[in-house]
Scaffold this motif. Sequence first.
Motif, mmCIF file in Angstrom:
data_model
loop_
_atom_site.group_PDB
_atom_site.id
_atom_site.type_symbol
_atom_site.label_atom_id
_atom_site.label_comp_id
_atom_site.label_asym_id
_atom_site.label_seq_id
_atom_site.Cartn_x
_atom_site.Cartn_y
_atom_site.Cartn_z
ATOM 1 N N PHE A 217 10.309 -0.539 -5.039
ATOM 2 C CA PHE A 217 10.155 0.921 -4.920
ATOM 3 C C PHE A 217 11.421 1.654 -5.332
ATOM 4 C CE2 PHE A 217 11.754 -0.398 -0.795
ATOM 5 C CZ PHE A 217 12.685 0.575 -0.501
ATOM 6 N N PRO B 77 -0.800 5.059 -2.334
ATOM 7 C CA PRO B 77 -1.584 4.851 -1.114
ATOM 8 C C PRO B 77 -1.195 5.859 -0.039
ATOM 9 C CG PRO B 77 0.086 3.155 -1.366
ATOM 10 C CD PRO B 77 0.083 3.944 -2.636
ATOM 11 N N GLY C 197 -0.787 5.815 3.158
ATOM 12 C CA GLY C 197 0.215 5.483 4.177
ATOM 13 C C GLY C 197 1.554 5.086 3.601
ATOM 14 N N GLY C 198 1.727 5.242 2.298
ATOM 15 C CA GLY C 198 2.982 4.822 1.710
ATOM 16 C C GLY C 198 2.995 3.317 1.471
ATOM 17 N N GLU C 199 4.181 2.799 1.172
ATOM 18 C CA GLU C 199 4.285 1.395 0.793
ATOM 19 C C GLU C 199 4.225 0.466 2.004
ATOM 20 O OE1 GLU C 199 6.410 3.753 0.055
ATOM 21 O OE2 GLU C 199 7.152 3.648 -1.999
ATOM 22 N N PHE C 200 4.524 0.999 3.189
ATOM 23 C CA PHE C 200 4.651 0.129 4.362
ATOM 24 C C PHE C 200 3.495 0.385 5.310
ATOM 25 C CE2 PHE C 200 8.718 1.524 2.772
ATOM 26 C CZ PHE C 200 9.266 0.320 2.375
ATOM 27 N N THR C 201 2.755 -0.655 5.625
ATOM 28 C CA THR C 201 1.547 -0.428 6.409
ATOM 29 C C THR C 201 1.577 -1.132 7.752
ATOM 30 O OG1 THR C 201 0.602 -2.195 5.128
ATOM 31 C CG2 THR C 201 0.001 0.020 4.483
#
Lengths: 591, 203
Positions: free
Chosen positions: B6, B21, B23-27
């Motif tokens: 990123f 996405p 929720g961003g890159e971290f889920t």
Amino acid sequence: MTYIPIADQPNELHDPHTFISKYVWSQDHKVIAIQYGSVAIFVGLVALFLSALMRLQLGYPDTFSFIDPADYYQFVTMHGMIMVVYLLTALFLGGFGNYLIPLQIGARDMVFPYLNMLSFWFYLLSVIILMASFFVSGGPTGAGWTLYPPQAILRGTPGADMGIVLMLASLAVFIVAFTMGGLNYVTTVLQARTHGMTMMRLPLSVWGIFVATILGLFAFPALFVSAIMMTFDKLIGTSFFMPAIVSLGENLNTAGGSPVLFQHLFWFFGHPEVYIVALPAFGLVSDVLSCHARKNIFGYRMMVWAIVIIGALSFIVWAHHMYVSGMNPYFGFFFAFTTLIIAVPTAIKVYNWVLTLWEGNIRLTVPMLFAIGFIFTFLHGGLTGIFLGNVTVDLPLSDTYFVVAHFHMVMGVSPVLVLYAALYHWFPKMSGKMFNVTLGKIHFWATFLGTYAIYLPMHYLGFLGVPRRYYAMGNTDFIPDSAQALNANITQAAIFVGIMQFVFIFNIIWSLKYGKKSDPNPWEATSLEWQTPDNPPVHGNWGEKLPVVYRWAYEYSVPGAKDDFIPQSIAPEDVVMEEGAGKYVDRSEEH
Amino acid sequence: MNPFRFLLEKSWQQQTVSGIPEGGEFTTSPYKVALLFFLAVVTVMFGLFITAYFVRMELDDWRPMPESPLLWLNTALLFLSSITLQWTHNVLKKEHFKKFKIGLVLGALLTVGFVYGQVTVWGQMQGEGYFLYNNPANAFFYVLTGIHAIHILGGLFVWTKTIVKYWSGAELEDLKLSTELCALYWHFLLLVWLVLFALISYT
């Protein structure tokens, strides 16, 4: 997506109704930020007052009978510790971190609002413990802000009874507070960003605060560990740090401990601490410069990488504070090397700030003045840092006023100028009122020129060999009389600058009451906090719907666009163009 | 895949939200992220204590303490509690609530047993005249075990919140997360304890 209640559901927020839950036991990040900020500024004023007392003694020795040597050392110690930890760290991370993170990433609040509230109250408790040490018998500790054992806990050092214990306790509580806040900031940045806000679309303020918080989380344990061990040495008589000592003619029970071990632990915290203060300053000043120069920040990606690299390097330079401690000389070689390496990403940042200004449409507003002032003072302090990073240069200068001048320029004046830039910049958002510009400019010029009047001569005093930490110079052959005259001048400048800070305090209080109502976006900035539906933003920040982010935070002066700024939350198709300029397009095809 | 990819994004080019996405890159769950960061902080803290231990050990007044056999029993208790909590998490995933209750309570009892055992060891050591201030080895022993015990008590506080959640009928997902994080925390403290125990035993 993982479900984060307060990130996207307004009804999950517990709306406060009473005065107490709204302003005292508040869980709203904006209120907590202002609580943090007010307490930090208050203790900062205490530390400022202490520095004025120190300067009175240094400028006019034998004049003020109420300052004796013990008092002087207590002033030095408390001034240093308060400024570094309780003012700068708390105001940058507790204050601006709390205020800006949720607003700039497009969240309704921190991920753990309750923990956030606890963080503030622990911080307040640590401040109360610290202030209490002024009133115990023996007074606060006078060991120097580095608290080096064995002298910090031995009789003969001022405040070696209760003062040092309260200091260590206060630091431990502060670290607990910071850890609670820090876990919150990191998690919020990682998890609660709004739709479209990728990590690389974050404003640099958030990047600076984010990386600084990670540094803090990993550096403060070192202080915590050393504080615990020193407390045991003091209260129970262990010998973690205490060697065999004959004190005032009697043998103490301690033996075999290593004072240098403490120094390593302390500076393993102490050096990252410099960057815990500097990185948020770097971030905030980048945003202020870019906005008021009406230009995108030069080299955004490089700026982010530089923040990350500086953060990583800051953990392997600590022993450059210890060249004179008698450690292995090869250590000195290694740490001089890493210290000079860290100048590279730092220089990249300075170049990028200057290049951001290049051909910008600069608006010399009050925050911009402070931000540009920062570039000067930081460059200045940074350059003397390159001198001191070399072992051979450091050895003769280490115990002189040259070092005092260096660290005050680089981590005293510079971060404080950024704090003022940021306070003036975000004051209209925090309060909904505009400050008085004339008073702001008077405050800037007095502070900027005044601090140069204080610290430039100190470099010269350092070269003369005037030692720091001395209560009075007495009669020493190598120090000419002119040095004393210079000391008096420095004191006059310091008192002047100190008094002029009340112009700022007055401006804030006056503007809160009588200031003109501010525009929601007075600086025509692009980042999310300026696009809130209410000004100042209310609990929950965003009304019904969270903003969606379409671009980075630096879309200024786009050719053909009607306004010279395009907020992050405006869809590309909604951007108004000038007639005949064609359509505003996604630029990914051009490259 | 490169986790730092990123950082390579050229954010000044793209002007869209499509493909990003929500929720961003971290889920991961935010609670888990916060806990992992906290564990990292605690690791740094113990790491620094251990570094200080090694430095201090080299100095010539270091007199190692005798080892109490009770420590082996305590280690076993903590080990069992860690396993029990993992089992509790596993049975909760299969929604066996009865086993879940047993596991949760048993895990806590074993943990309390561990803390009680540690306190007993401190009593024994002091009874034999090994006080905190006699020697740096003693001081490190008490400080390290003490701080570890405090972290265990902190874990029990979170454990209490988990059981309160169960009583007050929290959502299953919520309960699973709490239990998972408890188990994770216990594994971590077991690991820390094993390192400390090895340190105390072999030096």
